[in-house]
Design a protein around this motif. Structure first.
Motif: not given
Length: 644
Positions: A226-255
């Motif tokens: 309980g000393k930290g948050p349950k989930y954390i994400n990479t902070p915003q970088t030049e290649v990662y912006d959570k407002s533009n990324v969907l988790y699992g889309l790489f695996q899901a795109k064909r379906a």
């Protein structure tokens, strides 16, 4: 660091299929021999993005973007040439032969490329720690308790970040990774004089783009103190912006493409559980609320979305936000809520994957009908003012629907459910739609080219400008002929390109860009059929635009013409089997337009002018040239010519 050999570059370029490459980003639909889609480079509702599989090129007639498959990836992903080659080489399994680079060349590697290398290295490090017999034992037991199979663990690249404050940092030093790059990629944190790992002792979920590149990570706490948050994400970088990324889309795109449907849920483990249950078109919004950036990603693959959320208050609020955004941006959303005490992962564990599949099939509800059902359930408890406000909000959602028939169906159902007259609802909908239109009504414009031929006398300057514009249209047709037929034989000695170049001088052309194209062809520095792939970006984009124009300039030409006799001219560019006669005819028409322009310029310059003897000789020589060339072009076209 090595560089990619020219042989490898050519192998990648030779393997490219533009439809296959662009299908990773767009939903392409057949349109004759070409394909069309909504342009990814600007917002639009009507597709203006055309792709030619035969030529391997694309063109957007809305914003002007054009190029080949490599250019598309470079522009869309904002990559350098080498970065795009590496990305496409990976897609087509082309082995890239690398050659040694000088220190100067190493410095030219982009910052983003170095970040991708570091993130991929980190992913592999996390996987190795998870698979370590001792270090990964607790994490593997947790994964097993969540029902995640070894296959799913591998498919989604799950890993474990190491214990200790700087274990990843120390491991990176062994591999000689730059500390600044690790910091830029969000893998380490620098505070004052201390540097430590961003993720420590967490189950790691790699967040991957549709091309298979690692952008960042989501990390779940395994210590449970309980000393930290349950989930954390990479902070915003030049290649990662959570407002533009969907988790699992790489695996899901064909379906998603195969089913023409995307299921949006909330958590990493929800996505994995759905995939294991056979619902492989599932993705999540990577730890944030749904955004316009997410919608743009979804629209590349489908317009049909199911919002699969928990049935509690938070889930309902997320669904409400998602409905408005999806409708406003042109998607067709449905809503499927689970029982309040379940998320997709827990639902599957209790009832099984097939039960959830059936639940989605039977319970997924049209988003506007879903909102209507909520309002109908409380309408009797609302006073007239509040009820009217709720109805206005509901009609605001209906206003995003483009189909008049579909809007009518919604209005009828809303009137029935809420006991409101349909005419009143239609009137309110018209008011809402009118209020959302941007800007005042513009007066209908009239093209200058539709003005009557009498403007030759009454408006000579306007008439001359019209002549220039007509000639420019003919130039476009000539360039199109060169791109499409330039490599074909014209006679026993010349190709179509050589015949066109022999027939016209560069100075006959009105457009500087067309003059440059002719000059390059005369130099032999480019073949006509390769103009759409020319190293000169301006030439390549211009020729691509002309080639993919679907003959629009030609089809509109008759309606824009100035004189009645043009209507008898027939098609300017014909079918493939008659290309020689088309070339002859187009050259004749171009010369006719050119000499009509020269004639009018002659009249404006010399008629009634007082000239010196030298000027008179120049004028007479020009007059003879105009008359001779007019006769030459008018006889084959069957036009009666007056001499000047």
């Amino acid at each position: 660091m090595p560089k990619i050999s020219e042989t490898s570059v050519n192998a990648v370029l030779g393997a490219l299929d533009i439809i296959d490459v662009l299908s990773d980003y767009l939903t392409l639909k057949k349109s004759g021999s070409n394909y069309k889609a909504n342009c990814p480079f600007h917002d639009e509702k009507t597709p203006s993005f055309m792709v030619s599989p035969n030529k391997g090129i694309y063109k957007c007639f809305g914003c002007g973007k054009s190029g080949n498959a490599l250019r598309f990836v470079m522009d869309h992903e904002q990559l350098t040439f080498i970065e795009a080659i590496k990305l496409l080489g990976k897609k087509y399994n082309v082995e890239l032969i690398e050659e040694a680079q000088s220190p100067e060349q190493v410095q030219l590697l982009s910052k983003k490329e170095k970040m991708y290398v570091a993130l991929d290295w980190a992913k592999n490090l996390y996987i190795s720690i998870l698979n370590h017999e001792v270090d990964g034992k607790i994490a593997r037991e947790y994964i097993k308790s969540r029902g995640i199979s070894p296959k799913a663990q591998e498919t989604f690249g799950l890993g474990l970040s190491p214990k200790g404050w700087d274990s990843l940092l120390r491991a990176s030093q062994v591999h000689k990774l730059d500390e600044g790059v690790l910091n830029d990629a969000g893998l380490i944190v620098k505070r004052e004089e201390k540097t430590f790992d961003f993720f420590r002792e967490r189950l790691m979920f790699p967040i991957i783009d549709t091309n298979g590149r690692v952008l960042g990570f989501g990390g779940r706490d395994l210590k449970g103190d309980g000393k930290g948050p349950k989930y954390i994400n990479t902070p915003q970088t030049e290649v990662y912006d959570k407002s533009n990324v969907l988790y699992g889309l790489f695996q899901a795109k064909r379906a998603v493409r195969n089913k023409d449907r995307l299921i949006l849920t909330e958590g990493y483990t929800d996505v994995i559980a759905l995939h294991q249950a056979g619902i492989e078109e599932a993705v999540s919004a990577s730890g944030t609320a749904l955004t316009e950036g997410h919608i743009h990603k979804i629209k590349r693959f489908t317009k049909n979305v199911v919002l699969l959320f928990d049935g509690d208050g938070a889930g309902k609020r997320a669904a409400k936000r998602g409905i408005e955004l999806c409708l406003r941006m042109g998607l067709f959303p449905k809503v499927c809520l689970l029982p309040e005490d379940h998320d997709p992962d827990s639902y599957i564990h209790k009832f099984g994957g097939q039960h959830l599949t059936d639940h989605i099939s039977t319970k997924a509800q049209d988003a506007i009908y879903y909102e209507l059902s909520l309002l109908a359930g409380i309408a009797s408890t609302l006073d007239p003012q509040h009820k009217a406000g709720e109805v206005e909000q509901l009609l605001g959602l209906v206003s995003y629907v483009t189909s008049p028939i579909q809007r009518g169906i919604y209005i009828k159902q809303i009137g029935h459910e809420l006991s409101i007259d349909e005419e009143i609802l239609h009137g309110e909908l018209r008011r809402i739609k009118g209020a959302t239109k941007a800007g005042p009504n513009r007066p209908k414009s009239v093209s200058a080219l539709t003005k009557p031929y009498s403007s030759r006398k009454t408006r000579p300057q306007q008439y001359l400008e019209d002549l220039y514009l007509n000639l420019a249209l003919r130039e476009l047709n000539l360039i199109r002929i060169l791109v499409e037929h330039g490599h074909r034989p014209y006679d026993d000695e010349r190709s179509v390109t050589h015949f066109v170049l022999d027939s016209l001088a560069d100075e006959d052309l009105q457009t500087p860009l067309h003059q440059r194209i002719f000059a390059r062809l005369r130099e032999g520095s480019v073949q006509s059929e390769k103009l759409i792939h020319d190293s000169d970006i301006e030439i390549a984009q211009h020729c691509t635009s002309i080639y993919l124009s679907e003959y629009s300039a030609v089809q509109n030409y008759e309606s824009l013409s100035l004189e009645g006799w043009r209507k008898r001219s027939g098609p300017i560019v014909g079918i493939d089997q008659t290309y020689k006669s088309d070339v002859d005819r187009e050259i004749q028409w171009f010369e006719w337009e050119l000499h009509q322009q020269l004639e009018f310029e002659w009249e404006m310059r010399y008629k009634d002018a007082v000239l010196s003897e030298e000027e008179t000789l120049k004028m007479l020589a020009l007059k003879q040239k105009i008359n001779a060339l007019k006769v030459k072009t008018s006889n084959p076209l069957g036009i009666c010519v007056r001499r000047i």
